[in-house]
Design a protein around this motif. Structure first.
Motif, PDB file in Angstrom:
ATOM      1  N   GLN A   9      37.155  61.874  23.456  1.00  0.00           N
ATOM      2  CA  GLN A   9      38.638  61.990  23.424  1.00  0.00           C
ATOM      3  C   GLN A   9      39.115  62.511  21.919  1.00  0.00           C
ATOM      4  O   GLN A   9      38.513  62.386  21.177  1.00  0.00           O
ATOM      5  N   HIS A  16      34.596  58.659  14.561  1.00  0.00           N
ATOM      6  CA  HIS A  16      33.969  57.828  13.872  1.00  0.00           C
ATOM      7  C   HIS A  16      32.528  57.688  13.990  1.00  0.00           C
ATOM      8  O   HIS A  16      32.154  58.363  14.930  1.00  0.00           O
ATOM      9  N   LYS A 112      41.484  47.602  27.351  1.00  0.00           N
ATOM     10  CA  LYS A 112      42.263  48.599  26.790  1.00  0.00           C
ATOM     11  C   LYS A 112      43.788  48.090  27.446  1.00  0.00           C
ATOM     12  O   LYS A 112      44.603  48.132  26.515  1.00  0.00           O
ATOM     13  N   GLY A 147      27.767  56.208  24.876  1.00  0.00           N
ATOM     14  CA  GLY A 147      27.366  54.791  24.329  1.00  0.00           C
ATOM     15  C   GLY A 147      27.351  53.903  25.508  1.00  0.00           C
ATOM     16  O   GLY A 147      27.755  54.172  26.605  1.00  0.00           O
ATOM     17  N   ASP A 149      29.242  51.321  26.058  1.00  0.00           N
ATOM     18  CA  ASP A 149      30.542  51.059  26.537  1.00  0.00           C
ATOM     19  C   ASP A 149      30.878  51.877  27.897  1.00  0.00           C
ATOM     20  O   ASP A 149      31.805  51.374  28.542  1.00  0.00           O
ATOM     21  N   ILE A 186      27.022  50.882  18.192  1.00  0.00           N
ATOM     22  CA  ILE A 186      27.121  50.740  16.552  1.00  0.00           C
ATOM     23  C   ILE A 186      28.531  49.732  16.279  1.00  0.00           C
ATOM     24  O   ILE A 186      29.214  49.862  16.975  1.00  0.00           O
ATOM     25  N   LYS A 195      32.085  46.258  18.742  1.00  0.00           N
ATOM     26  CA  LYS A 195      31.669  47.739  18.560  1.00  0.00           C
ATOM     27  C   LYS A 195      32.554  48.306  17.550  1.00  0.00           C
ATOM     28  O   LYS A 195      33.751  47.961  17.578  1.00  0.00           O
ATOM     29  N   MET A 196      32.364  49.321  16.994  1.00  0.00           N
ATOM     30  CA  MET A 196      33.137  50.121  16.086  1.00  0.00           C
ATOM     31  C   MET A 196      33.903  50.864  16.896  1.00  0.00           C
ATOM     32  O   MET A 196      33.389  51.475  17.893  1.00  0.00           O
ATOM     33  N   SER A 197      35.315  50.846  16.667  1.00  0.00           N
ATOM     34  CA  SER A 197      36.170  51.510  17.548  1.00  0.00           C
ATOM     35  C   SER A 197      37.032  51.613  16.881  1.00  0.00           C
ATOM     36  O   SER A 197      37.711  51.198  15.597  1.00  0.00           O
ATOM     37  N   LYS A 198      37.966  52.903  17.351  1.00  0.00           N
ATOM     38  CA  LYS A 198      39.246  53.376  16.492  1.00  0.00           C
ATOM     39  C   LYS A 198      40.191  52.483  16.478  1.00  0.00           C
ATOM     40  O   LYS A 198      41.147  52.465  15.756  1.00  0.00           O
ATOM     41  N   SER A 199      40.277  51.507  17.649  1.00  0.00           N
ATOM     42  CA  SER A 199      41.134  50.555  17.560  1.00  0.00           C
ATOM     43  C   SER A 199      40.824  49.225  16.963  1.00  0.00           C
ATOM     44  O   SER A 199      41.139  48.199  17.492  1.00  0.00           O
TER      45      SER A 199
HETATM   46  N1  AQP Z   1      30.630  51.914  18.574  1.00  0.00           N
HETATM   47  C1  AQP Z   1      30.136  52.825  19.335  1.00  0.00           C
HETATM   48  N2  AQP Z   1      28.800  52.886  19.512  1.00  0.00           N
HETATM   49  C2  AQP Z   1      28.012  53.782  20.106  1.00  0.00           C
HETATM   50  N3  AQP Z   1      28.950  54.530  20.792  1.00  0.00           N
HETATM   51  C3  AQP Z   1      30.090  54.466  20.902  1.00  0.00           C
HETATM   52  N4  AQP Z   1      31.237  55.614  21.368  1.00  0.00           N
HETATM   53  C4  AQP Z   1      32.455  54.933  21.174  1.00  0.00           C
HETATM   54  N5  AQP Z   1      32.107  53.955  20.223  1.00  0.00           N
HETATM   55  C5  AQP Z   1      30.920  53.715  20.096  1.00  0.00           C
HETATM   56  C6  AQP Z   1      30.822  56.624  22.391  1.00  0.00           C
HETATM   57  O1  AQP Z   1      31.483  57.668  21.742  1.00  0.00           O
HETATM   58  C7  AQP Z   1      31.680  58.432  22.847  1.00  0.00           C
HETATM   59  C8  AQP Z   1      33.096  59.009  22.891  1.00  0.00           C
HETATM   60  O2  AQP Z   1      33.892  57.954  23.391  1.00  0.00           O
HETATM   61  P1  AQP Z   1      35.513  58.019  23.573  1.00  0.00           P
HETATM   62  O3  AQP Z   1      35.949  59.323  23.650  1.00  0.00           O
HETATM   63  O4  AQP Z   1      36.047  56.995  24.185  1.00  0.00           O
HETATM   64  O5  AQP Z   1      35.992  57.928  22.013  1.00  0.00           O
HETATM   65  P2  AQP Z   1      36.894  56.684  21.358  1.00  0.00           P
HETATM   66  O6  AQP Z   1      38.053  56.647  22.238  1.00  0.00           O
HETATM   67  O7  AQP Z   1      37.387  57.445  20.056  1.00  0.00           O
HETATM   68  O8  AQP Z   1      35.999  55.403  21.478  1.00  0.00           O
HETATM   69  P3  AQP Z   1      36.454  54.010  20.846  1.00  0.00           P
HETATM   70  O9  AQP Z   1      36.768  54.138  19.296  1.00  0.00           O
HETATM   71  O10 AQP Z   1      35.628  53.328  21.655  1.00  0.00           O
HETATM   72  O11 AQP Z   1      37.803  54.058  21.444  1.00  0.00           O
HETATM   73  P4  AQP Z   1      38.684  52.810  21.959  1.00  0.00           P
HETATM   74  O12 AQP Z   1      39.577  52.404  20.802  1.00  0.00           O
HETATM   75  O13 AQP Z   1      39.347  53.675  23.160  1.00  0.00           O
HETATM   76  O14 AQP Z   1      37.788  51.779  22.516  1.00  0.00           O
HETATM   77  C9  AQP Z   1      31.558  57.730  24.100  1.00  0.00           C
HETATM   78  O15 AQP Z   1      30.091  58.207  24.676  1.00  0.00           O
HETATM   79  C10 AQP Z   1      31.261  56.377  23.784  1.00  0.00           C
HETATM   80  O16 AQP Z   1      30.347  55.607  24.412  1.00  0.00           O
END
Ligand code: AQP
Length: 332
Positions: A9, A16, A112, A147, A149, A186, A195-199
């Protein structure tokens, strides 16, 4: 060559560390051995509100980061999802094959929508896993590097492909998840249970690759560990330390047992100081390369245009077949 497909996305601006270690790093490796299709999934981005100008800028920024991470447009097909209208078209067909209850069970949607408040979550957010199903099936992908998730969405893809094939005749390849055990998840540096996440709840736990290297080093040095002092990989007992070891090991190519040996008898401070340095060495050139691609938007756009053309050739063929099987009257 077997085919892989994956997407990321453009929502957050910077990728990250979880995105990179969990997914993008594998994409770079797989372009050498697979027929690889990678995309910036802007259709997925609008499942939550987006500022139009920011979305456009972030889409270019995501492509620039993918190139900076090592994707080579001569070795893979890199494109923007909305440049290939077949994604939305096949998604509609797959929506009509999906049960309401089945879609309701997607844990990513539950998480979400809970974060947003159930009333504010869009129908797009509810159906985005089905758009993802279409993303994958359009390319007849054998494997999907993601990942942990995302595992449930690949399962849904297999279920819907099986359902379509059963009802209308063999059309879609059943994809498998490609998830490396070591980096499947991660964790947040401040809360190694999530999990490490943008949110993330606190920005201190999130390593954005485009942040100032100094700020990144500081986040690593203040990562949460535990009250013990022993540096040992043990996810259940020592999640914080194990997360740091995983990151260290993956970025340097050093095995975890080797790291345990290297830090035997040393404190967490030494591990964190060294990892902070490893991280700075990684993000500094990554930021520079990203900037170089951003400074030349014409080249970037032409890479994406060529990618879209290659992607469309494959996607259009699959969509035409699916439409025909479903019983749509061909347009003359
Ligand atoms: N913490 C993580 N460890 C391993 N893999 C991860 N991915 C995301 N977080 C982790 C993998 O990154 C790819 C792209 O994911 P995305 O487009 O959903 O990116 P994002 O929205 O930035 O991911 P976030 O941070 O996880 O967002 P939200 O806030 O929506 O929860 C995927 O292959 C994902 O598995």
């Amino acid at each position: 060559r077997p085919r892989v497909l994956s997407g990321i996305q453009p929502t957050a601006g910077s990728f990250h560390l979880g995105n990179y270690l969990g997914a993008v790093r594998q994409w770079v490796a797989l372009q050498e051995t697979h027929d690889a299709f990678y995309m910036v999934v802007d259709l997925h981005a609008i499942t939550v509100p987006q500022d139009p100008a920011e979305l456009r800028a972030n889409t270019r920024l995501a492509a620039a980061q993918l190139l900076a991470a090592g994707l080579d447009p001569d070795r893979c097909t890199l494109f923007v999802q909305s440049h290939v209208p077949e994604h939305a078209q096949l998604a509609w067909v797959m929506n009509c094959l999906t049960g309401f209850g089945e879609a309701s069970r997607m844990t990513q949607f539950k998480d979400k929508s809970a974060k947003q408040g159930a009333d504010r979550a869009s129908v797009g957010l509810f159906t985005y896993p089905i758009l993802q199903v279409a993303d994958i099936l359009l390319y007849q992908a054998h494997e999907v590097p993601v990942g942990e998730d995302q595992r449930q969405h690949i399962e849904l893809t297999r279920d819907l492909a099986t359902r379509f094939n059963g009802r209308f005749g063999d059309t879609f390849t059943l994809p498998k998840p490609y998830i490396l055990k070591e980096t499947a998840k991660i964790y947040d540096l401040q809360d190694p249970a999530v999990k490490m996440s943008k949110s993330a709840s606190t920005p201190k736990g999130l390593i954005n690759l485009l942040d100032e290297p100094k700020a990144t080093a500081k986040k690593v040095r203040s990562a949460v560990t535990d009250t013990d002092t022993v540096i040992r990989y043990d996810v259940a007992e020592k999640p914080g330390v194990s997360n740091l070891l995983t990151i260290y090991s993956t970025l340097t190519g050093t095995g975890i047992p080797e790291l345990e040996e290297k830090y035997a008898g040393k404190g967490y401070g030494a591990l964190k100081t060294d990892l902070a340095e490893v991280m700075v060495d990684f993000v500094t050139p990554f930021r520079e390369r990203t900037q170089q691609y951003l400074d030349d938007p014409e080249t970037l756009d032409s890479i994406l245009a060529k990618g879209a053309e290659k992607a469309r050739a494959v996607a259009a063929e699959t969509l035409a077949q699916a439409y025909e099987r479903v019983g749509f009257l061909p347009a003359k």
